[in-house]
Enzyme design. Structure first.
Site, PDB file in Angstrom:
ATOM      1  N   GLY A 288      -8.982   7.228  -3.054  1.00  0.00           N
ATOM      2  CA  GLY A 288      -8.024   6.721  -3.307  1.00  0.00           C
ATOM      3  C   GLY A 288      -8.175   5.967  -2.468  1.00  0.00           C
ATOM      4  N   MET A 290      -3.505   6.186   0.813  1.00  0.00           N
ATOM      5  CA  MET A 290      -3.489   6.798   1.179  1.00  0.00           C
ATOM      6  C   MET A 290      -1.805   6.263   2.042  1.00  0.00           C
ATOM      7  SD  MET A 290      -2.819   9.384   3.631  1.00  0.00           S
ATOM      8  CE  MET A 290      -1.535   9.850   3.876  1.00  0.00           C
ATOM      9  N   GLU A 291      -0.898   6.533   1.918  1.00  0.00           N
ATOM     10  CA  GLU A 291       0.437   6.528   2.714  1.00  0.00           C
ATOM     11  C   GLU A 291       0.885   5.757   3.805  1.00  0.00           C
ATOM     12  OE1 GLU A 291      -0.336   8.796   0.923  1.00  0.00           O
ATOM     13  OE2 GLU A 291       1.364  10.512   2.125  1.00  0.00           O
ATOM     14  N   HIS A 324       2.847   3.556  -6.162  1.00  0.00           N
ATOM     15  CA  HIS A 324       3.410   4.922  -5.685  1.00  0.00           C
ATOM     16  C   HIS A 324       2.929   5.213  -4.080  1.00  0.00           C
ATOM     17  CE1 HIS A 324       1.053  10.141  -5.640  1.00  0.00           C
ATOM     18  NE2 HIS A 324       0.601   9.162  -4.511  1.00  0.00           N
ATOM     19  N   GLU A 325       1.591   4.291  -3.885  1.00  0.00           N
ATOM     20  CA  GLU A 325       1.628   4.291  -2.427  1.00  0.00           C
ATOM     21  C   GLU A 325       3.285   3.649  -1.524  1.00  0.00           C
ATOM     22  OE1 GLU A 325      -0.934   6.485  -0.991  1.00  0.00           O
ATOM     23  OE2 GLU A 325      -1.648   7.048  -2.912  1.00  0.00           O
ATOM     24  N   HIS A 328       6.067   6.376  -1.494  1.00  0.00           N
ATOM     25  CA  HIS A 328       6.030   7.138  -0.086  1.00  0.00           C
ATOM     26  C   HIS A 328       6.021   6.995   0.927  1.00  0.00           C
ATOM     27  CE1 HIS A 328       2.928  10.826  -1.733  1.00  0.00           C
ATOM     28  NE2 HIS A 328       2.066   9.810  -2.344  1.00  0.00           N
ATOM     29  N   GLU A 347       3.734  14.459  -3.068  1.00  0.00           N
ATOM     30  CA  GLU A 347       3.553  13.938  -4.499  1.00  0.00           C
ATOM     31  C   GLU A 347       4.390  13.725  -5.758  1.00  0.00           C
ATOM     32  OE1 GLU A 347       1.076  11.569  -3.260  1.00  0.00           O
ATOM     33  OE2 GLU A 347      -0.075  12.279  -1.200  1.00  0.00           O
TER      34      GLU A 347
HETATM   35 ZN   LIG Z   1       0.560   9.786  -3.085  1.00  0.00          ZN
END
Ligand SMILES: [Zn+2]
Length: 883
Positions: A288, A290-291, A324-325, A328, A347
């Site tokens: 997927g 990753m932040e 979304h990322e 973060h 999350e």
């Molecule tokens: Zn996330």
């Protein structure tokens, strides 16, 4: 099962004992002793690409708060060569790694006094195939097709310790300064900008600037032959990093990332704190995104967009994942959850914030509306809330906040509940408190905890202060206990409306009865919405006219179900045209859930479908398509499948007729999406006209690839693949082998995964053992065949035989669930025993996933038996039914 029992036992304790406290380092859970704090790391890594190993050295500044006789930190699959404290070497015998606890213990020759000290270590480790720690990823270069390799890292939740020895728990924040030696033709990126570059023989040594204080799992290193495109937004250097030849495909992501950054700068009230922000596309290794702070990694199909050939869904996925990322960067990185039991804070919040931002910039995508459609694993936009509610209704659910003791448990809570129920609860609270008040609370929270850690209690306190409402009290029921309520509506003879709440469950014998404080919203048709905090089991709504429809849960924004009595339901059915799409989709979702829970028969759902005023509303049709897809797959091997398919086609065909095949210039996105969904759905329902139309278009496409618009390509190829003979399969496979874009490759291999001929199914499965696909995609392919081929039996046989190879390609998050997940496509209870027997080979951390799969198979078996007679009744006496 051990884990499951342990979870429910501790849950009872945590609920009856006390609510959670605000963040306090001293009482934060974890294994590491708290007398020694690392403050600054300087880490130097030299990868050996030929041997797939690396050597490393590090110096860590320590703040020793109380005298200690040993230093305890994390290390895993590392060999420690030397260790020294304040330049005094330790004996080899003083260095011990415990594989089981993942701890490195350094026994000191004498007591180390309080104060500042320096720990120096040299070590070696390995470069993994799967996305854990430092990993490699092989790919074909764009344009040249040359075979290349790039390096990346993936540390969340607990794999930074595979890269360098460190205090690998989120509350042990420190500054990290990384140096790496790579081949001269390579580019390397990390969290911070390059500070210096030094040529050595055939290599170069790149030194990155030190990060601000952060958690270890947020470190990143990517290196290879890379392209970079960049611009500057709000004083921040924004870049998209790709493998060579793909830089321009990052243009859409670069533009979107800039908009998103400015939106968040404003929303959070604290500007993005690092000098640069990279979006890094990796063509494999992990699944997927990753932040990592300042250097977010993405599997390339969720970052790269080819305007000529990428589909509208890809574009939406990219924006949603970016939003979304990047959220973060504040919520997760600047402020980090104290411990993994609060993962949902990271999350759930990032999911909600990402959706809010995506909806803000793309109002025509119907982001919130599509949260109310059920599970569609192929999409990131939409389907969130329903998906979480489906999991949360089962006996295998867990509270959003869940005790986490071990690393494996930390990896097993990255699930629908943490992400999607978390998001849904936050959305419900925002709509209850009001957008502005909610944002003020978030700003307070971020400002109070920046460069530090926090707990859920801190968030509720900040929101409580901003709103003057008892937020913690309202929220506790939603985050500290499992499940959610159903609100039942009854119109009494005196004209008043009685409402009551109870726990809503599916396939769950003897659930523990629970109650919630429900931020209830409702409206009377034609009147403005109202709200009420429903604090008791039973309550009343006043002033509801007896002849007007009443809709509970405005826009479906609340995380609960509603069941209406027949009188109220009839009024609603008669007023469907007066409701908006969100409310109608919410009704479809609720009724479908009631069917699954055996509270109403399937005919009630079908009658609602037939009464919908329009046939081309994307979210409503998506909901129906997903329901039909599930039923169609459940009925594999039973003769009633034919009746059902006819029925489903008769409902979906007219929708497709209305849209037609021709893609118009500047056609609205939702029509493009709907057309694609309907093609796929009608193909799976064996619509003869659709199959032959797709085959015709495929033949033209072979001669002229430009003839198939990007928005139709995936669906048409899917229908062709699903009905492929050997020659077609081979042709699709050849094209897949040659494709260099991750998106194109995925469309073609997904088409292969749909084949239903057992001989072809076996051929598709074999691909998972080769290195044709990136590791994560190879393992997903097996699951897709289980889902689409009608032959989960063949898939399980294959997976069982090759489990070791498959697990070798799986990342830390999927190891727990992989084997069990392949059972979830069975609807035959005999498989339950088989899974339970097989589970004896699995690690204890898989217990939760096994329990979920057992529950799913049992549910499917029972549901199938209930549905068959209901479908027969409906198809035999088909006429509009008024309930
Ligand atoms: Zn996330």
């Amino acid at each position: 099962m051990r884990l499951l029992l342990a979870l429910s036992a501790s849950l009872v304790l945590s609920m009856t004992a006390n609510a959670e406290s605000p963040y306090d380092f001293a009482t934060t859970p974890g294994k590491l002793p708290k007398q020694v704090l690392p403050s600054e790391y300087a880490v130097r890594i030299v990868p050996n690409i030929d041997k797939l190993t690396f050597s490393g050295s590090e110096k860590v500044k320590l703040n020793v708060r109380e005298p200690v006789r040993e230093l305890v930190l994390n290390a895993l699959e590392l060999e420690i060569a030397t260790a020294a404290v304040d330049d005094k070497p330790l004996a080899k015998t003083a260095i011990k790694i415990d594989k089981k606890t993942e701890l490195l213990t350094l026994t000191l020759p004498e007591e180390l006094p309080a104060g500042d000290h320096i720990l120096s270590l040299t070590f070696t480790g390995k470069i993994n195939q799967q996305g854990q720690g430092l990993f490699y990823c092989k790919y074909q270069e764009q344009g040249t097709n040359a075979k290349k390799l790039m390096l990346g890292t993936q540390f969340e939740a607990t794999d930074a310790r595979r890269f360098f020895p460190c205090w690998d728990e989120p509350s042990f924040r420190a500054k990290f300064q990384l140096t790496v030696v790579v081949p001269e033709t390579w580019t390397a990126v990390s969290n911070m900008p390059v500070e210096s570059e030094l040529k050595t023989d055939a290599d170069k040594e790149i030194r990155f600037a030190a990060t601000p204080t952060m958690s270890s799992y947020l470190n990143v290193l990517c290196a290879g032959e890379l392209d970079i495109i960049e611009n500057t937004v709000a004083g921040v250097q924004m870049r998209v990093v790709t493998t060579k030849g793909k830089g321009e495909f990052g243009r859409y992501a670069l533009e979107s990332a800039g908009k998103i950054l400015e939106y968040y700068n404003e929303y959070f009230g604290v500007p993005y704190p690092l000098p640069k922000l990279d979006q890094i596309a990796i063509p494999g290794g992990f699944g997927g995104a990753m932040e990592n702070w300042g250097g977010i990694t993405y599997y390339e199909s969720v970052l790269l967009f080819d305007p000529e050939r990428s589909s509208e869904n890809t574009k939406q996925d990219i924006f949603a994942v970016l939003a979304h990322e990047i959220a973060h960067m504040w919520f997760g990185d600047l402020v980090t959850m104290a411990w993994w039991d609060n993962l949902w804070l990271n999350e759930g919040f990032a999911s909600w914030m990402g959706s809010k931002c995506t909806a803000h910039f793309n109002p025509d995508w119907e982001v919130w509306l599509r949260k109310n459609t059920p599970r569609n694993p192929a999409r990131r936009v939409g389907s969130g809330k329903e998906q979480a509610m489906e999991s949360d209704a089962r006996s295998t659910t867990h509270p959003v906040q869940v005790p986490v003791a071990t690393e494996a448990e930390a990896n097993s809570i990255f699930d629908d509940i943490s992400y999607k129920k978390g998001e849904s609860v936050i959305r419900m609270l925002e709509s209850f408190l009001g957008e502005g008040v909610f944002r003020d609370g978030i700003r307070k929270y971020v400002d109070a905890h920046k460069y530090s850690n926090s707990t859920t209690a801190d968030l509720w306190n900040a929101l409580g202060e901003a709103s003057g409402k008892p937020v913690g009290e309202i929220a506790a029921g939603w985050t500290e206990q499992p499940g959610f309520p159903i609100v039942k509506v009854r119109r009494d003879a005196d004209g008043s409306v009685a409402i009551s709440q109870e726990r809503f469950t599916v396939n769950y014998r003897n659930p523990r009865p629970l109650e919630w404080k429900i931020p209830l919203t409702y409206f009377v048709a034609g009147q403005p919405p109202q709200s009420k905090l429903m604090s008791d089991k039973i309550d009343k709504l006043e002033n509801i006219p007896a002849d007007k429809a009443l809709k509970i849960n405005v826009d479906g924004a609340g995380n609960y179900r509603t069941q209406y009595d027949p009188a109220s339901w009839d009024l609603l059915l008669a007023s469907l045209a007066d409701l908006n799409g969100q409310d109608r989709t919410n009704l479809l979702g609720d009724i479908w859930a009631l069917v699954q829970a055996n509270r109403v028969p399937f005919s009630v759902y079908l009658a609602l479908v037939e009464k919908l005023p329009k046939r081309d509303e994307l979210a409503e049709r998506d909901q129906i398509i997903n329901v039909f897809d599930l039923v169609n797959r459940l009925l594999v091997d039973v003769p009633e499948r034919k009746n059902f398919r006819e029925l489903a086609r008769s409902i979906l065909r007219p929708s497709f007729e209305q849209l037609g095949w021709e893609v118009e210039k500047d056609e609205p996105v939702k029509r493009l999406n709907l057309r694609a969904s309907l093609i796929e759905a009608l193909g799976s329902l064996e619509d003869p006209e659709m199959i032959s139309d797709c085959r015709d278009r495929y033949q033209v496409f072979l001669k002229d690839p430009g003839s198939l618009p990007p928005s139709l390509r995936r669906s048409v190829l899917g229908v062709v693949g699903g009905h492929a003979d050997e020659a077609t399969w081979t042709k699709l496979h050849d094209m897949g082998l040659k494709a260099t874009s991750a998106e194109e490759k995925e469309d073609l291999y997904d088409a292969l995964a749909r084949a239903t001929d057992p001989k072809l199914i076996r051929k598709t499965l074999q691909i998972a053992l080769t290195d044709e696909l990136p590791t994560s995609r190879a393992t997903y392919l097996v699951g897709k065949v289980a889902r689409w081929s009608d032959h989960p039996d063949l898939v399980w046989l294959f997976a069982k035989t090759n489990m070791k190879t498959l697990l070798g390609k799986t990342d830390a998050l999927a190891v727990n669930s992989y084997a069990a997940s392949l059972f979830t496509f069975f609807s035959d209870t005999a498989r339950v025993e088989e899974l339970k027997a097989y589970a004896k080979n699995l690690p204890p951390s898989s217990a939760m996933e096994v329990a979920k799969a057992v529950d799913e198979v049992e549910f499917r078996a029972a549901f199938k038996n209930r549905l068959i007679p209901q479908i027969l009744t409906w198809t035999e006496h088909r006429k509009p039914v008024s309930e």
